[in-house]
Write a protein that holds these residues in place. Structure first.
Motif, PDB file in Angstrom:
ATOM      1  N   VAL A   1      -5.930  -5.353   0.813  1.00  0.00           N
ATOM      2  CA  VAL A   1      -4.909  -6.124   0.110  1.00  0.00           C
ATOM      3  C   VAL A   1      -5.285  -7.600   0.142  1.00  0.00           C
ATOM      4  O   VAL A   1      -5.523  -8.168   1.210  1.00  0.00           O
ATOM      5  CB  VAL A   1      -3.519  -5.945   0.746  1.00  0.00           C
ATOM      6  CG1 VAL A   1      -2.465  -6.718  -0.050  1.00  0.00           C
ATOM      7  CG2 VAL A   1      -3.155  -4.470   0.821  1.00  0.00           C
TER       8      VAL A   1
ATOM      9  N   ILE B   1      -3.873   9.642   1.082  1.00  0.00           N
ATOM     10  CA  ILE B   1      -3.524   8.928  -0.149  1.00  0.00           C
ATOM     11  C   ILE B   1      -2.958   9.931  -1.140  1.00  0.00           C
ATOM     12  O   ILE B   1      -3.553  10.981  -1.383  1.00  0.00           O
ATOM     13  CB  ILE B   1      -4.746   8.208  -0.741  1.00  0.00           C
ATOM     14  CG1 ILE B   1      -5.203   7.078   0.188  1.00  0.00           C
ATOM     15  CG2 ILE B   1      -4.419   7.645  -2.128  1.00  0.00           C
ATOM     16  CD1 ILE B   1      -6.499   6.408  -0.237  1.00  0.00           C
TER      17      ILE B   1
ATOM     18  N   ASN C   1      -1.194   7.255  -5.545  1.00  0.00           N
ATOM     19  CA  ASN C   1      -1.636   5.865  -5.422  1.00  0.00           C
ATOM     20  C   ASN C   1      -0.936   5.143  -4.278  1.00  0.00           C
ATOM     21  O   ASN C   1      -0.712   3.931  -4.335  1.00  0.00           O
ATOM     22  CB  ASN C   1      -1.416   5.096  -6.730  1.00  0.00           C
ATOM     23  CG  ASN C   1      -2.344   3.899  -6.859  1.00  0.00           C
ATOM     24  OD1 ASN C   1      -3.500   3.941  -6.410  1.00  0.00           O
ATOM     25  ND2 ASN C   1      -1.858   2.827  -7.450  1.00  0.00           N
ATOM     26  N   ARG C   2      -0.599   5.890  -3.239  1.00  0.00           N
ATOM     27  CA  ARG C   2       0.031   5.323  -2.053  1.00  0.00           C
ATOM     28  C   ARG C   2      -0.717   5.789  -0.811  1.00  0.00           C
ATOM     29  O   ARG C   2      -1.169   6.936  -0.737  1.00  0.00           O
ATOM     30  CB  ARG C   2       1.497   5.745  -1.944  1.00  0.00           C
ATOM     31  CG  ARG C   2       2.403   5.148  -3.014  1.00  0.00           C
ATOM     32  CD  ARG C   2       2.598   3.665  -2.754  1.00  0.00           C
ATOM     33  NE  ARG C   2       3.511   3.046  -3.705  1.00  0.00           N
ATOM     34  CZ  ARG C   2       3.140   2.437  -4.819  1.00  0.00           C
ATOM     35  NH1 ARG C   2       1.848   2.409  -5.145  1.00  0.00           N
ATOM     36  NH2 ARG C   2       4.017   1.876  -5.608  1.00  0.00           N
ATOM     37  N   MET C   3      -0.832   4.900   0.166  1.00  0.00           N
ATOM     38  CA  MET C   3      -1.462   5.213   1.447  1.00  0.00           C
ATOM     39  C   MET C   3      -0.355   5.515   2.438  1.00  0.00           C
ATOM     40  O   MET C   3       0.518   4.672   2.690  1.00  0.00           O
ATOM     41  CB  MET C   3      -2.316   4.016   1.903  1.00  0.00           C
ATOM     42  CG  MET C   3      -3.070   4.223   3.200  1.00  0.00           C
ATOM     43  SD  MET C   3      -4.106   2.749   3.513  1.00  0.00           S
ATOM     44  CE  MET C   3      -4.740   3.125   5.147  1.00  0.00           C
TER      45      MET C   3
ATOM     46  N   LEU D   1       0.813  -1.216   0.000  1.00  0.00           N
ATOM     47  CA  LEU D   1       0.000   0.000   0.000  1.00  0.00           C
ATOM     48  C   LEU D   1       0.847   1.267   0.000  1.00  0.00           C
ATOM     49  O   LEU D   1       0.398   2.308  -0.462  1.00  0.00           O
ATOM     50  CB  LEU D   1      -0.916   0.013   1.223  1.00  0.00           C
ATOM     51  CG  LEU D   1      -1.997  -1.071   1.265  1.00  0.00           C
ATOM     52  CD1 LEU D   1      -2.698  -1.061   2.614  1.00  0.00           C
ATOM     53  CD2 LEU D   1      -2.995  -0.885   0.132  1.00  0.00           C
TER      54      LEU D   1
ATOM     55  N   GLY E   1      -6.912   0.677   2.980  1.00  0.00           N
ATOM     56  CA  GLY E   1      -6.272  -0.176   1.990  1.00  0.00           C
ATOM     57  C   GLY E   1      -6.749  -1.607   2.144  1.00  0.00           C
ATOM     58  O   GLY E   1      -6.799  -2.135   3.262  1.00  0.00           O
TER      59      GLY E   1
ATOM     60  N   PRO F   1       1.415   2.795   5.357  1.00  0.00           N
ATOM     61  CA  PRO F   1       0.252   3.108   6.190  1.00  0.00           C
ATOM     62  C   PRO F   1       0.453   2.877   7.690  1.00  0.00           C
ATOM     63  O   PRO F   1      -0.344   3.361   8.491  1.00  0.00           O
ATOM     64  CB  PRO F   1      -0.827   2.163   5.652  1.00  0.00           C
ATOM     65  CG  PRO F   1      -0.054   0.984   5.157  1.00  0.00           C
ATOM     66  CD  PRO F   1       1.220   1.557   4.599  1.00  0.00           C
TER      67      PRO F   1
ATOM     68  N   TYR G   1      -4.633  -4.992  -4.760  1.00  0.00           N
ATOM     69  CA  TYR G   1      -5.010  -4.069  -3.692  1.00  0.00           C
ATOM     70  C   TYR G   1      -5.942  -2.980  -4.200  1.00  0.00           C
ATOM     71  O   TYR G   1      -5.980  -2.687  -5.393  1.00  0.00           O
ATOM     72  CB  TYR G   1      -3.777  -3.452  -3.030  1.00  0.00           C
ATOM     73  CG  TYR G   1      -3.085  -2.390  -3.845  1.00  0.00           C
ATOM     74  CD1 TYR G   1      -3.369  -1.039  -3.649  1.00  0.00           C
ATOM     75  CD2 TYR G   1      -2.136  -2.728  -4.808  1.00  0.00           C
ATOM     76  CE1 TYR G   1      -2.735  -0.051  -4.390  1.00  0.00           C
ATOM     77  CE2 TYR G   1      -1.498  -1.749  -5.552  1.00  0.00           C
ATOM     78  CZ  TYR G   1      -1.798  -0.412  -5.344  1.00  0.00           C
ATOM     79  OH  TYR G   1      -1.177   0.559  -6.082  1.00  0.00           O
TER      80      TYR G   1
ATOM     81  N   LEU H   1      -7.334   0.992  -2.928  1.00  0.00           N
ATOM     82  CA  LEU H   1      -7.330   2.131  -2.016  1.00  0.00           C
ATOM     83  C   LEU H   1      -8.713   2.759  -2.047  1.00  0.00           C
ATOM     84  O   LEU H   1      -9.234   3.090  -3.114  1.00  0.00           O
ATOM     85  CB  LEU H   1      -6.270   3.154  -2.434  1.00  0.00           C
ATOM     86  CG  LEU H   1      -4.818   2.699  -2.261  1.00  0.00           C
ATOM     87  CD1 LEU H   1      -3.869   3.720  -2.881  1.00  0.00           C
ATOM     88  CD2 LEU H   1      -4.484   2.483  -0.796  1.00  0.00           C
TER      89      LEU H   1
END
Length: 246
Positions: free
Chosen positions: A195, A233, A236-238, A124, A193, A127, A205, A207
């Motif tokens: 997964v 976010i 495209n990343r938490m 993710l 997230g 996080p 995954y 989000l």
């Protein structure tokens, strides 16, 4: 080894061999007997050509620990296999309890592994950079009322929450109730997230947000990570910031 063999309790990690530690592979190599849940044994079949393999199905954890003890009592070096980390919802605790109940001085060594939460978090982004808790929604061994209390405490404390065993065929509504509990403490737009099959085949995954998390597939190969009040976010990343000044 006190002349009584030895028991390794091994965490294989999430499943992909690249994420099994060299220490785990070395311990398996030193062992003459391998004991484990049949699904996990399949993950290491190529390492077992010269081993005695003892496997069983779900809910046979005590039996597996007893078998490991019996072989070690005969002087064997035994590997008792878990996925993830053996000390996180794994076999380390029950193996130690079995040895204590039997008053045994057999040597035991816990070989740590990458947890499902760690594997999912790496997919993710970042996080769990700040305080977090892991809560399993399985009520096979823990009363559902206690699990709900822990969800309330985790939400009230603004922890990032990693949810294990979120949904099974016989347990469809716990994840819905868990989400509703967390909505009492967290904003609807709190990042989440989801997964599936972390570090395994068919990895994927999503989000999303706490409000919409139930719109997506969730099952027993899923880890759900719910952010805290600072999680966001981006790209495209938490990300849960720890508080560094940039």
């Amino acid at each position: 080894m006190n002349g009584n063999g030895k028991i390794y309790v091994i965490g294989l990690g999430p499943g992909n061999r690249q994420h099994t530690t060299p220490a785990a592979i070395e311990a398996i190599g030193q062992s003459g007997v391998i004991v484990g849940y049949n699904t996990y044994i399949e993950l290491i079949e190529d390492l077992l050509t010269d081993k005695k393999v003892v496997f069983s199905g779900m809910r046979k954890e005590v039996d597996r620990c007893t078998q490991a003890f019996n072989y070690a009592s005969q002087g064997e070096i035994v590997s008792l296999i878990s996925s993830g980390d053996a000390g996180v919802y794994g076999m380390a605790g029950i193996m130690n309890e079995v040895l204590m109940k039997k008053g045994s001085n057999i040597e035991i060594e816990i070989v740590p592994g990458i947890t499902a939460a760690n594997a999912a978090a790496s997919i993710l982004g970042a996080p769990i950079m700040h305080d977090y808790v892991t809560i399993s929604l399985s009520d096979l061994l823990t009363d559902w009322k206690l699990i709900k209390k822990r969800l309330h405490c985790g939400g009230e404390g603004d922890f990032v929450i990693c949810i294990y065993n979120p949904k099974s065929k016989g347990r469809q509504d716990h994840i819905k109730e868990a989400r509703d509990i967390l909505l009492k403490y967290k904003r609807k737009d709190t990042p989440v997230g989801i997964v599936r099959n972390a570090k395994r085949e068919k990895e994927g995954y999503i989000l999303t947000t706490l409000e919409h998390m139930l719109d997506y597939e969730i099952d027993m190969v899923t880890v759900v990570i719910v952010g805290n009040s600072h999680t966001y976010i981006a790209n495209n990343r938490m990300i849960t910031p720890r508080g560094y000044r940039l």
